[in-house]
Write a protein that holds these residues in place. Structure first.
Motif, PDB file in Angstrom:
ATOM      1  N   SER A 281      60.798  -6.094  15.619  1.00 42.40           N
ATOM      2  CA  SER A 281      60.075  -5.991  14.196  1.00 42.40           C
ATOM      3  C   SER A 281      60.045  -6.929  13.528  1.00 42.40           C
ATOM      4  O   SER A 281      59.900  -6.909  12.322  1.00 42.40           O
ATOM      5  CB  SER A 281      60.788  -5.114  13.536  1.00 42.40           C
ATOM      6  OG  SER A 281      62.399  -5.858  13.359  1.00 42.40           O
ATOM      7  N   ALA A 282      60.115  -8.458  13.828  1.00 40.81           N
ATOM      8  CA  ALA A 282      60.443  -9.241  13.424  1.00 40.81           C
ATOM      9  C   ALA A 282      59.127  -9.968  13.044  1.00 40.81           C
ATOM     10  O   ALA A 282      59.146 -10.405  11.744  1.00 40.81           O
ATOM     11  CB  ALA A 282      60.820 -10.496  14.256  1.00 40.81           C
ATOM     12  N   PRO A 283      57.296  -9.926  13.216  1.00 45.29           N
ATOM     13  CA  PRO A 283      57.053 -10.481  12.481  1.00 45.29           C
ATOM     14  C   PRO A 283      56.839  -9.767  11.527  1.00 45.29           C
ATOM     15  O   PRO A 283      56.076 -10.132  10.396  1.00 45.29           O
ATOM     16  CB  PRO A 283      55.906  -9.661  13.563  1.00 45.29           C
ATOM     17  CG  PRO A 283      56.239  -9.592  15.187  1.00 45.29           C
ATOM     18  CD  PRO A 283      57.295  -9.659  14.583  1.00 45.29           C
ATOM     19  N   ARG A 284      56.423  -7.990  11.525  1.00 48.00           N
ATOM     20  CA  ARG A 284      56.510  -7.281  10.390  1.00 48.00           C
ATOM     21  C   ARG A 284      57.342  -7.478   9.186  1.00 48.00           C
ATOM     22  O   ARG A 284      57.455  -7.535   8.262  1.00 48.00           O
ATOM     23  CB  ARG A 284      56.943  -6.168  10.831  1.00 48.00           C
ATOM     24  CG  ARG A 284      56.220  -4.947   9.804  1.00 48.00           C
ATOM     25  CD  ARG A 284      55.368  -4.479   9.122  1.00 48.00           C
ATOM     26  NE  ARG A 284      54.773  -3.294   8.693  1.00 48.00           N
ATOM     27  CZ  ARG A 284      54.559  -1.980   8.695  1.00 48.00           C
ATOM     28  NH1 ARG A 284      54.550  -1.892   9.631  1.00 48.00           N
ATOM     29  NH2 ARG A 284      53.932  -0.966   8.032  1.00 48.00           N
ATOM     30  N   VAL A 285      58.613  -7.752   9.266  1.00 42.84           N
ATOM     31  CA  VAL A 285      59.736  -8.829   8.799  1.00 42.84           C
ATOM     32  C   VAL A 285      59.614  -9.758   7.907  1.00 42.84           C
ATOM     33  O   VAL A 285      60.161  -9.799   6.832  1.00 42.84           O
ATOM     34  CB  VAL A 285      61.318  -7.989   9.617  1.00 42.84           C
ATOM     35  CG1 VAL A 285      62.311  -8.866   8.323  1.00 42.84           C
ATOM     36  CG2 VAL A 285      61.558  -7.255  10.160  1.00 42.84           C
ATOM     37  N   ARG A 286      59.759 -10.388   8.795  1.00 41.89           N
ATOM     38  CA  ARG A 286      59.059 -11.900   7.973  1.00 41.89           C
ATOM     39  C   ARG A 286      57.601 -11.485   7.271  1.00 41.89           C
ATOM     40  O   ARG A 286      57.441 -12.495   6.182  1.00 41.89           O
ATOM     41  CB  ARG A 286      58.501 -13.007   9.659  1.00 41.89           C
ATOM     42  CG  ARG A 286      59.657 -13.171  10.434  1.00 41.89           C
ATOM     43  CD  ARG A 286      59.983 -14.816  10.708  1.00 41.89           C
ATOM     44  NE  ARG A 286      58.382 -14.415  11.331  1.00 41.89           N
ATOM     45  CZ  ARG A 286      58.471 -13.536  12.717  1.00 41.89           C
ATOM     46  NH1 ARG A 286      59.216 -13.630  13.483  1.00 41.89           N
ATOM     47  NH2 ARG A 286      56.897 -14.325  13.304  1.00 41.89           N
ATOM     48  N   ALA A 287      56.481 -11.229   7.603  1.00 44.21           N
ATOM     49  CA  ALA A 287      55.789 -10.873   6.288  1.00 44.21           C
ATOM     50  C   ALA A 287      56.422  -9.642   5.280  1.00 44.21           C
ATOM     51  O   ALA A 287      55.778 -10.734   3.787  1.00 44.21           O
ATOM     52  CB  ALA A 287      54.072 -10.387   7.285  1.00 44.21           C
ATOM     53  N   TRP A 288      56.734  -9.569   5.535  1.00 43.99           N
ATOM     54  CA  TRP A 288      57.830  -8.692   3.908  1.00 43.99           C
ATOM     55  C   TRP A 288      58.577  -9.674   3.366  1.00 43.99           C
ATOM     56  O   TRP A 288      58.269  -9.139   2.028  1.00 43.99           O
ATOM     57  CB  TRP A 288      57.909  -7.241   4.572  1.00 43.99           C
ATOM     58  CG  TRP A 288      58.636  -6.587   3.380  1.00 43.99           C
ATOM     59  CD1 TRP A 288      57.505  -5.651   3.156  1.00 43.99           C
ATOM     60  CD2 TRP A 288      59.838  -6.779   2.531  1.00 43.99           C
ATOM     61  NE1 TRP A 288      58.321  -4.557   1.875  1.00 43.99           N
ATOM     62  CE2 TRP A 288      59.483  -5.105   1.432  1.00 43.99           C
ATOM     63  CE3 TRP A 288      60.636  -7.340   2.368  1.00 43.99           C
ATOM     64  CZ2 TRP A 288      60.531  -4.988   1.375  1.00 43.99           C
ATOM     65  CZ3 TRP A 288      60.990  -7.083   1.146  1.00 43.99           C
ATOM     66  CH2 TRP A 288      61.404  -5.573   0.544  1.00 43.99           C
ATOM     67  N   VAL A 289      58.837 -10.581   3.799  1.00 44.04           N
ATOM     68  CA  VAL A 289      59.726 -11.326   3.118  1.00 44.04           C
ATOM     69  C   VAL A 289      58.939 -12.256   2.489  1.00 44.04           C
ATOM     70  O   VAL A 289      59.428 -12.343   1.491  1.00 44.04           O
ATOM     71  CB  VAL A 289      60.858 -11.890   3.970  1.00 44.04           C
ATOM     72  CG1 VAL A 289      61.805 -13.059   4.062  1.00 44.04           C
ATOM     73  CG2 VAL A 289      61.759 -11.270   4.463  1.00 44.04           C
ATOM     74  N   THR A 290      57.955 -12.647   2.816  1.00 42.52           N
ATOM     75  CA  THR A 290      57.008 -13.768   2.598  1.00 42.52           C
ATOM     76  C   THR A 290      56.657 -12.901   1.715  1.00 42.52           C
ATOM     77  O   THR A 290      56.343 -13.703   0.601  1.00 42.52           O
ATOM     78  CB  THR A 290      55.898 -13.937   3.915  1.00 42.52           C
ATOM     79  OG1 THR A 290      56.676 -14.842   4.739  1.00 42.52           O
ATOM     80  CG2 THR A 290      54.814 -15.089   3.129  1.00 42.52           C
ATOM     81  N   GLY A 291      55.824 -11.869   1.648  1.00 38.54           N
ATOM     82  CA  GLY A 291      55.258 -11.785   0.439  1.00 38.54           C
ATOM     83  C   GLY A 291      56.233 -10.666  -0.734  1.00 38.54           C
ATOM     84  O   GLY A 291      55.439 -11.273  -1.580  1.00 38.54           O
ATOM     85  N   ALA A 292      57.542 -11.000  -0.141  1.00 45.51           N
ATOM     86  CA  ALA A 292      58.447  -9.808  -1.346  1.00 45.51           C
ATOM     87  C   ALA A 292      58.474 -11.561  -2.238  1.00 45.51           C
ATOM     88  O   ALA A 292      59.016 -11.436  -3.649  1.00 45.51           O
ATOM     89  CB  ALA A 292      59.508  -9.522  -0.506  1.00 45.51           C
ATOM     90  N   LEU A 293      58.497 -12.699  -1.268  1.00 45.00           N
ATOM     91  CA  LEU A 293      59.501 -14.036  -2.285  1.00 45.00           C
ATOM     92  C   LEU A 293      58.138 -14.698  -3.211  1.00 45.00           C
ATOM     93  O   LEU A 293      58.365 -15.248  -3.669  1.00 45.00           O
ATOM     94  CB  LEU A 293      59.291 -14.880  -1.292  1.00 45.00           C
ATOM     95  CG  LEU A 293      61.193 -15.016  -0.661  1.00 45.00           C
ATOM     96  CD1 LEU A 293      61.235 -15.674   0.357  1.00 45.00           C
ATOM     97  CD2 LEU A 293      62.206 -15.415  -1.729  1.00 45.00           C
ATOM     98  N   ALA A 294      56.873 -14.240  -2.702  1.00 42.69           N
ATOM     99  CA  ALA A 294      55.929 -14.991  -3.313  1.00 42.69           C
ATOM    100  C   ALA A 294      55.762 -14.200  -4.227  1.00 42.69           C
ATOM    101  O   ALA A 294      54.714 -14.353  -4.847  1.00 42.69           O
ATOM    102  CB  ALA A 294      54.190 -14.633  -2.859  1.00 42.69           C
ATOM    103  N   GLY A 295      56.404 -13.244  -4.506  1.00 42.74           N
ATOM    104  CA  GLY A 295      55.741 -11.644  -5.698  1.00 42.74           C
ATOM    105  C   GLY A 295      55.223 -10.762  -5.954  1.00 42.74           C
ATOM    106  O   GLY A 295      53.929 -10.164  -6.715  1.00 42.74           O
TER     107      GLY A 295
END
Length: 295
Positions: A281-295
């Motif tokens: 799940s790592a790629p999906r998780v990293r993309a989600w984290v990036t989106g959350a921190l970007a607002g």
């Protein structure tokens, strides 16, 4: 629960390696992308006092507390942060939602990632006495299956709940179970899961026949992620072949959170077990984290 099982000791004590090694690559990838990643030892491991295992209130506070600690070391860190954890850490991440605003002024929790989080723990304890009753809900049936399959984590959960509730252990733990009580103070998860420890005794055998579990149930219920209402976006990830924390529990958890209005994204990872879900799940998780921190 033992001091030697503290994650920060994993480089010198291989007992904890099974879990910390699983997270190492995900941590390295996030650091490589420029994020600060700060892990917690929780309350107890590596320091005086017992560890309140799977007590969400304690775990959520411990995960939140490391963020201002990180700012003490590096004042230029952003105030925006994401809580993320796997298994026990997934529960801890969800409980950070109770430690915002006045508890952590100046910090902005923007999202929560819970990978294979245990939940429905109140149902687990409830169903040990009444596993076969008619009308049991799916999560209660899954809980009963978990309770019957062994107590590698359920036994320590009862011990922790009894300590938090100030319930004498001899009132709730059977004589065979009491023989195992020293184990969590000296053995880590891999050893506790063996047949000569909690892995060889189901929860019903661990508990005393006449155990009064009412205070235990209340404590476990209060510390159950099923009771939360996060006001930040949440990503729940679970492998379809997880035999440690059944996926059905996260199926139920996400439904409960959505019914309370929480913004939840739920990812089921086909074929992944409790450990392999991290890599898959790592790629999906990293993309989600990036989106959350970007607002």
């Amino acid at each position: 629960m033992a001091d030697d099982c503290a994650p920060s000791r994993s480089l010198v004590d291989q007992q904890t390696g099974i879990y910390t090694a699983a997270m190492d690559q995900m941590t390295a990838d996030l650091v490589g992308e420029g994020y600060a990643v700060v892990p917690t030892d929780y309350e107890g491991p590596g320091t005086p006092g017992p560890h309140p295992y799977l007590m969400g209130q304690s775990a959520g506070a411990a995960m939140t507390d490391i963020v201002p600690a990180a700012h003490e070391l590096s004042p230029d860190l952003s105030s925006r942060w994401v809580a993320m954890g796997h298994s026990q850490g997934g529960q801890a991440a969800l409980f950070t939602s109770r430690f915002t605003d006045a508890y952590s002024p100046g910090l902005d929790l923007v999202g929560i990632v819970a990978l294979s989080p245990p939940s429905q723990l109140g149902a687990v304890i409830e169903m040990t006495d009444d596993a076969g009753r008619a009308g049991a809900t799916p999560q209660e049936e899954a809980a009963a299956g978990s309770a019957g399959s062994g107590s590698a984590f359920l036994g320590p959960l009862v011990v922790a709940a009894a300590r938090v509730s100030d319930v004498p252990l001899e009132q709730v733990v059977s004589p065979p179970g009491r023989a195992l009580l020293p184990d969590p103070e000296s053995r880590c998860i891999a050893e506790l899961s063996r047949q000569d420890s909690f892995g060889g005794m189901d929860l019903r055998t661990f508990l005393a026949e006449d155990a009064d579990l009412r205070r235990i149930r209340r404590t476990v219920g209060t510390n159950d992620a099923a009771e939360l209402h996060p006001y930040v976006p949440v990503l729940v990830v679970h492998g379809t072949r997880d035999s440690t924390v059944p996926m059905l529990l996260s199926d139920t958890l996400t439904r409960q959170l959505r019914e309370r209005g929480t913004d939840v994204e739920y990812v089921r990872v086909p074929g992944a077990d409790h450990i392999s879900v991290l890599e898959e799940s790592a790629p999906r998780v990293r993309a989600w984290v990036t989106g959350a921190l970007a607002g």
